[in-house]
Design an enzyme around this catalytic site. Structure first.
Site, PDB file in Angstrom:
ATOM      1  N   GLU A 184      36.495  17.466   9.269  1.00 17.81           N
ATOM      2  CA  GLU A 184      36.093  16.806   8.029  1.00 17.81           C
ATOM      3  C   GLU A 184      34.867  17.497   7.472  1.00 17.81           C
ATOM      4  O   GLU A 184      34.158  18.183   8.207  1.00 17.81           O
ATOM      5  CB  GLU A 184      35.711  15.341   8.309  1.00 17.81           C
ATOM      6  CG  GLU A 184      36.863  14.496   8.758  1.00 17.81           C
ATOM      7  CD  GLU A 184      36.395  13.272   9.533  1.00 17.81           C
ATOM      8  OE1 GLU A 184      35.252  12.836   9.340  1.00 17.81           O
ATOM      9  OE2 GLU A 184      37.179  12.786  10.356  1.00 17.81           O
ATOM     10  N   LYS A 189      31.028  17.544   6.196  1.00 20.80           N
ATOM     11  CA  LYS A 189      29.840  16.765   6.559  1.00 20.80           C
ATOM     12  C   LYS A 189      29.125  16.443   5.248  1.00 20.80           C
ATOM     13  O   LYS A 189      28.437  17.283   4.669  1.00 20.80           O
ATOM     14  CB  LYS A 189      28.949  17.564   7.504  1.00 20.80           C
ATOM     15  CG  LYS A 189      27.834  16.729   8.094  1.00 20.80           C
ATOM     16  CD  LYS A 189      27.171  17.444   9.253  1.00 20.80           C
ATOM     17  CE  LYS A 189      26.164  16.593   9.968  1.00 20.80           C
ATOM     18  NZ  LYS A 189      25.139  15.994   9.131  1.00 20.80           N
ATOM     19  N   ASP A 238      26.590  15.082   2.615  1.00 20.36           N
ATOM     20  CA  ASP A 238      25.139  15.006   2.721  1.00 20.36           C
ATOM     21  C   ASP A 238      24.611  13.803   1.928  1.00 20.36           C
ATOM     22  O   ASP A 238      24.197  13.920   0.784  1.00 20.36           O
ATOM     23  CB  ASP A 238      24.536  16.313   2.182  1.00 20.36           C
ATOM     24  CG  ASP A 238      23.102  16.467   2.614  1.00 20.36           C
ATOM     25  OD1 ASP A 238      22.621  15.622   3.390  1.00 20.36           O
ATOM     26  OD2 ASP A 238      22.457  17.425   2.167  1.00 20.36           O
ATOM     27  N   TYR A 280      34.523   7.702   6.844  1.00 20.75           N
ATOM     28  CA  TYR A 280      35.006   8.720   7.774  1.00 20.75           C
ATOM     29  C   TYR A 280      35.288   8.264   9.200  1.00 20.75           C
ATOM     30  O   TYR A 280      35.681   9.079  10.028  1.00 20.75           O
ATOM     31  CB  TYR A 280      34.086   9.931   7.806  1.00 20.75           C
ATOM     32  CG  TYR A 280      32.626   9.627   8.093  1.00 20.75           C
ATOM     33  CD1 TYR A 280      32.235   9.076   9.297  1.00 20.75           C
ATOM     34  CD2 TYR A 280      31.657   9.915   7.151  1.00 20.75           C
ATOM     35  CE1 TYR A 280      30.910   8.794   9.557  1.00 20.75           C
ATOM     36  CE2 TYR A 280      30.320   9.640   7.403  1.00 20.75           C
ATOM     37  CZ  TYR A 280      29.951   9.080   8.607  1.00 20.75           C
ATOM     38  OH  TYR A 280      28.654   8.805   8.861  1.00 20.75           O
ATOM     39  N   LYS A 321      26.894  23.342  11.136  1.00 19.07           N
ATOM     40  CA  LYS A 321      26.084  23.273   9.912  1.00 19.07           C
ATOM     41  C   LYS A 321      26.089  24.612   9.196  1.00 19.07           C
ATOM     42  O   LYS A 321      25.946  25.661   9.833  1.00 19.07           O
ATOM     43  CB  LYS A 321      24.650  22.902  10.274  1.00 19.07           C
ATOM     44  CG  LYS A 321      24.545  21.540  10.969  1.00 19.07           C
ATOM     45  CD  LYS A 321      24.004  20.497  10.057  1.00 19.07           C
ATOM     46  CE  LYS A 321      22.513  20.440  10.172  1.00 19.07           C
ATOM     47  NZ  LYS A 321      21.922  19.330   9.487  1.00 19.07           N
ATOM     48  N   CYS A 370     -11.906  25.123  -5.441  1.00 17.22           N
ATOM     49  CA  CYS A 370     -10.930  24.057  -5.680  1.00 17.22           C
ATOM     50  C   CYS A 370     -10.544  24.026  -7.155  1.00 17.22           C
ATOM     51  O   CYS A 370     -11.420  23.978  -8.018  1.00 17.22           O
ATOM     52  CB  CYS A 370     -11.516  22.711  -5.262  1.00 17.22           C
ATOM     53  SG  CYS A 370     -10.430  21.347  -5.664  1.00 17.22           S
ATOM     54  N   CYS A 429     -11.962  20.502  -8.636  1.00 18.43           N
ATOM     55  CA  CYS A 429     -13.369  20.116  -8.756  1.00 18.43           C
ATOM     56  C   CYS A 429     -14.330  21.288  -8.604  1.00 18.43           C
ATOM     57  O   CYS A 429     -15.538  21.117  -8.698  1.00 18.43           O
ATOM     58  CB  CYS A 429     -13.707  19.023  -7.733  1.00 18.43           C
ATOM     59  SG  CYS A 429     -13.691  19.633  -6.040  1.00 18.43           S
ATOM     60  N   CYS A 456     -10.324  21.691   0.406  1.00 15.27           N
ATOM     61  CA  CYS A 456     -11.464  21.387  -0.456  1.00 15.27           C
ATOM     62  C   CYS A 456     -12.276  20.339   0.299  1.00 15.27           C
ATOM     63  O   CYS A 456     -11.770  19.255   0.592  1.00 15.27           O
ATOM     64  CB  CYS A 456     -10.993  20.822  -1.798  1.00 15.27           C
ATOM     65  SG  CYS A 456     -12.344  20.052  -2.696  1.00 15.27           S
ATOM     66  N   CYS A 470     -13.527  14.791  -5.263  1.00 22.44           N
ATOM     67  CA  CYS A 470     -12.422  15.583  -5.809  1.00 22.44           C
ATOM     68  C   CYS A 470     -11.296  14.625  -6.221  1.00 22.44           C
ATOM     69  O   CYS A 470     -10.734  13.921  -5.373  1.00 22.44           O
ATOM     70  CB  CYS A 470     -11.962  16.570  -4.738  1.00 22.44           C
ATOM     71  SG  CYS A 470     -10.604  17.608  -5.259  1.00 22.44           S
TER      72      CYS A 470
HETATM   73  S1  IVH Z   1      30.988  11.145  12.332  1.00 20.85           S
HETATM   74  C1  IVH Z   1      29.285   9.775  16.433  1.00 20.85           C
HETATM   75  N1  IVH Z   1      31.794  12.345  10.158  1.00 20.85           N
HETATM   76  O1  IVH Z   1      26.310  13.066   9.956  1.00 20.85           O
HETATM   77  C2  IVH Z   1      29.406  10.545  15.214  1.00 20.85           C
HETATM   78  N2  IVH Z   1      29.476  11.917  10.398  1.00 20.85           N
HETATM   79  O2  IVH Z   1      24.692  13.615  12.593  1.00 20.85           O
HETATM   80  C3  IVH Z   1      29.544   9.725  14.004  1.00 20.85           C
HETATM   81  N3  IVH Z   1      28.120  12.617   8.478  1.00 20.85           N
HETATM   82  O3  IVH Z   1      24.786  10.022  10.668  1.00 20.85           O
HETATM   83  C4  IVH Z   1      29.454  10.478  12.769  1.00 20.85           C
HETATM   84  N4  IVH Z   1      29.777  13.409   7.278  1.00 20.85           N
HETATM   85  O4  IVH Z   1      25.683  10.295   8.376  1.00 20.85           O
HETATM   86  C5  IVH Z   1      30.733  11.860  10.845  1.00 20.85           C
HETATM   87  N5  IVH Z   1      32.660  13.361   8.272  1.00 20.85           N
HETATM   88  C6  IVH Z   1      31.616  12.888   8.943  1.00 20.85           C
HETATM   89  C7  IVH Z   1      30.309  12.945   8.433  1.00 20.85           C
HETATM   90  C8  IVH Z   1      29.258  12.448   9.203  1.00 20.85           C
HETATM   91  C9  IVH Z   1      28.471  13.193   7.318  1.00 20.85           C
HETATM   92  C10 IVH Z   1      26.737  12.280   8.882  1.00 20.85           C
HETATM   93  C11 IVH Z   1      26.543  10.859   9.295  1.00 20.85           C
HETATM   94  C12 IVH Z   1      25.869  10.883  10.629  1.00 20.85           C
HETATM   95  C13 IVH Z   1      25.440  12.296  10.760  1.00 20.85           C
HETATM   96  C14 IVH Z   1      25.604  12.700  12.207  1.00 20.85           C
END
Ligand code: IVH
Length: 680
Positions: free
Chosen positions: A112, A114, A116, A224, A311, A405, A408, A423, A429
């Site tokens: 999946e 990740k 943000d 998710y 990541k 600074c 000031c 400063c 300041c």
């Molecule tokens: S699974 C036990 N799936 O990443 C693991 N997490 O470091 C449960 N996150 O706090 C998380 N996309 O906020 C999972 N497809 C995804 C995700 C996801 C983003 C975030 C989530 C979690 C952090 C884990």
């Protein structure tokens, strides 16, 4: 009539739930916005007329209205673990080897994106959303149900009827890039500070007190994972598909892979396609699909062995360094900030980047006019990570760090062993004085949140206050009608904001209430260099009173646990300054707590001889103090989790094994806040 009204209301709710789903989850509306609005208006009218048929899950609740003064802390039924993560292909392959070895049988991966954003846990009971809790520290989070209900893509009531009676679904709340940019532009127009990125804007939105304001924020939610006793399948992937049929927004970007090579293809594909997505991601999450196999692999102290996050490296962009500005912070730190030719980076326009300090400027050998490489790391402010020397113009000027600074004019100093310039004029300041007052009113200090940074700045600029103690002189007449005119950077137009009666009353009440803040927080609020919350608490406990602390010698200070040379000298220096002495005396005259309140000794029997144990890091107590607090309030502090235990107090980073044990023995797990409520 009432009967038919009830029917009509129910039918309208049903219809609106459906259209909401078609619009926000499926993106396939069947009626126009106008028709939708008309139906909603009709429902609202009927609900007003017949309050006896109220329903907290009505689609009309989406627009918000309820106000949350303080978010209750809730212990998660199932801990919200984090993921172990890596930036390296080799480590991904090592992880795959471990999984393969650990299982010794065939298995599938689910990949999946990740997302943000901000993690959320939603609980559904009998098909209705009953609770939404933030991740918090993983053990306990904030109850943000009222705010989450305003997010249109989260179902308040589930579709179909083959869902488990009770289950939890987790996901990420986020803002898409485009709506985020529009929302931020709008904020800037109103003279408000724009958010640095969609994640911060999301986190800020979830913590708003007024749910009607949350309803206006462009929040989305991608789900998710599911957890519960009666899930439809042992396959994580199948469960997500099922959840989609119940009305949840389950993203399409999910892959099923048979081996690590396929996983790597998925990752490579999305690394490439990342900039084209309408929302931000910071990697790919890979999970072993089968729940039974997940259990077999188990967990480390912090994260599951059956999942990993790959990541992506931070996105970078190349642009020109046009000039350098210098910012003076609360404690006088002078930070060089690069003004850049605006450039698109990870979905936002970057105009400025931090250069940290003189050493970094030297190491990078960065010059004005250089082409620089900018990166968005974990930090909010992007940073300059490299210089393209081939593109350096002939006349590129070397940067010479300022000596005075910019605010000031005082000559800057550099303390031994520190890279930053400071400063030293902390009493005169302006940004330092403002910063000190802002720290003084902050939540963990005096908690005068009815004043914000903007208001402090205004009061200081208008010379209504010169230091934190002056806040306690403010009267209604001093504040009413104060105006500020902002210039809107985007449109060039001006806007005026004025302190009205309600604002003024709120400010004065906030100031008044702060007189009850305990001594250790007053001490922290002074903003003495190196005296954070923990040190302030230790100093308060040791000296008990402000006058004793003010008179303490260096040796006496060094006697305090965890106080070393650096802190002792800083405290001495602070109290040797006559301006600081005057301010502290004034705060005392104004009635702030300048001594630890006498502790009640064991007279209370609030805990009724119940047995307690705490585990994990607590915010307000160390090990000895929690034992003492339990004891002083008539409880018994025990040394291990056993069937005789009555309560487990869960602190930050409590180990999953302890929680598991408590769960097995059906021992209630409570938060530190719950405990504080019990003894209050
Ligand atoms: S699974 C036990 N799936 O990443 C693991 N997490 O470091 C449960 N996150 O706090 C998380 N996309 O906020 C999972 N497809 C995804 C995700 C996801 C983003 C975030 C989530 C979690 C952090 C884990």
């Amino acid at each position: 009539m009432d009967k038919s009204a009830k029917k009509k209301i129910e039918a309208l709710r049903e219809e609106l739930h459906r259209h909401n789903y078609l619009y926000y989850v499926k993106a396939q509306p069947e009626i126009t916005d106008y028709e939708f609005d008309m139906k909603m208006k009709e429902l609202e009218k009927l609900e007003k007329e017949y309050p006896e048929f109220a329903d907290k899950n009505s689609p009309s609740k989406r627009v918000g209205g309820d106000i949350t003064k303080e978010f209750a802390t809730v212990v998660h039924k199932r801990q919200m673990l984090s993921l172990s993560n890596t930036y390296s292909e080799g480590e991904m392959r090592d992880w795959d080897q471990r999984v393969r070895k650990g299982l010794g049988e065939d298995f599938l991966y689910t990949c999946e994106l990740k997302y943000d954003g901000v993690a959320i846990s939603l609980t559904y009971e009998n098909g209705f959303l009953t609770r939404a809790v933030t991740r918090g520290d993983g053990v306990q989070g904030d109850d943000v149900t009222t705010n989450v209900k305003t997010i249109n893509s989260i179902p308040l009531k589930l579709r179909s009827d083959d869902y488990p009676k009770e289950f939890e679904i987790r996901g990420e709340i986020l803002m898409f890039r485009q709506p985020f940019e529009e929302f931020n532009t709008e904020r800037a127009k109103q003279g408000l500070q724009p958010f640095a990125n969609p994640r911060n804007a999301t986190a800020g939105s979830l913590k708003l007190q007024e749910s009607s304001a949350v309803a206006k924020r462009p929040l989305e939610c991608f789900l998710y994972s599911l957890a519960g006793e009666e899930l439809p399948s042992v396959s994580h992937y199948e469960n997500l598909q099922k959840a989609r049929s119940w009305g949840f927004k389950i993203p399409d970007y999910i892959g099923r892979c048979e081996n690590i090579n396929q996983v790597w293809d998925f990752i490579s594909e999305w690394k490439e396609a990342r900039p084209d997505l309408p929302f931000e991601i910071d990697g790919v999450v890979v999970k072993v699909d089968n729940h039974k196999q997940q259990e077999k692999l188990g967990y480390t102290a912090k994260s599951p062995r059956w999942a990993i996050a790959y990541k992506f490296p931070a996105e970078q962009a190349s642009t020109i360094l046009e000039s350098i500005a210098y910012q003076v912070g609360r404690i006088g730190t002078v930070t060089p900030v690069a003004n850049l030719k605006p450039v698109q980076l990870a979905g936002t326009t970057v105009k400025r980047a931090s250069l940290h300090n003189a050493d970094i400027i030297e190491q990078l050998d960065v010059r004005l006019g250089d082409t620089v490489l900018v990166e968005k790391g974990g930090d909010i402010i992007p940073k300059i990570v490299g210089v393209n020397k081939q593109k350096r113009p002939e006349n590129a000027q070397k940067v010479s760090f300022i000596e005075q600074c910019p605010e000031c004019g005082t000559k800057l100093v550099r303390y031994e062993g520190e890279a930053a310039h400071y400063c030293p004029n902390d009493q005169g300041c302006p940004p330092q004085i403002k910063g000190k007052i802002e720290h003084f009113i902050s939540r963990k200090a005096m908690d005068i949140l009815s004043l914000g940074e903007g208001k402090v700045e205004l009061l200081f600029d208008r010379e209504k206050i010169h230091n934190a103690a002056d806040l306690y002189d403010l009267s209604f007449d001093d504040l009413i009608g104060i105006e500020k005119t902002y210039r809107d950077e985007l449109t060039g137009k001006t806007r005026t904001v004025q302190f009205k009666e309600k604002t003024v009353k709120n400010i004065l009440k906030g100031i008044e209430d702060s007189r009850d803040v305990p001594f250790e927080r007053v001490l922290y609020a002074l903003g003495i260099r190196y005296v954070g919350q923990t040190v302030a608490r230790k100093l308060a406990t040791h000296f008990q009173r402000m006058d004793k602390l003010m008179q303490a010698s260096k040796d006496e200070l060094l006697d305090v646990n965890d106080v070393g040379e650096r802190i002792a000298e800083s405290v001495l220096e602070y109290f040797s300054d006559s301006g600081n002495q005057k301010m502290v005396n004034k705060l005392q005259e104004k009635g702030l707590n300048m001594a630890v309140k006498e502790k009640k000794k064991q007279t209370d029997n609030k805990l009724g001889q119940k047995r307690f144990i705490a585990s994990g890091k607590l915010q307000n107590f160390n090990r000895e103090e929690i034992k003492e607090a339990v004891h002083n309030n008539g409880g018994i502090y025990v040394s291990a989790i056993s069937p005789k235990l009555d309560y487990l107090i869960a602190g930050e980073n409590i180990g999953p094994k302890k929680l598991e044990k408590a769960k097995k023995l059906s021992i209630p797990v409570i938060s530190e806040e719950d405990f504080l409520n019990m003894i209050q």
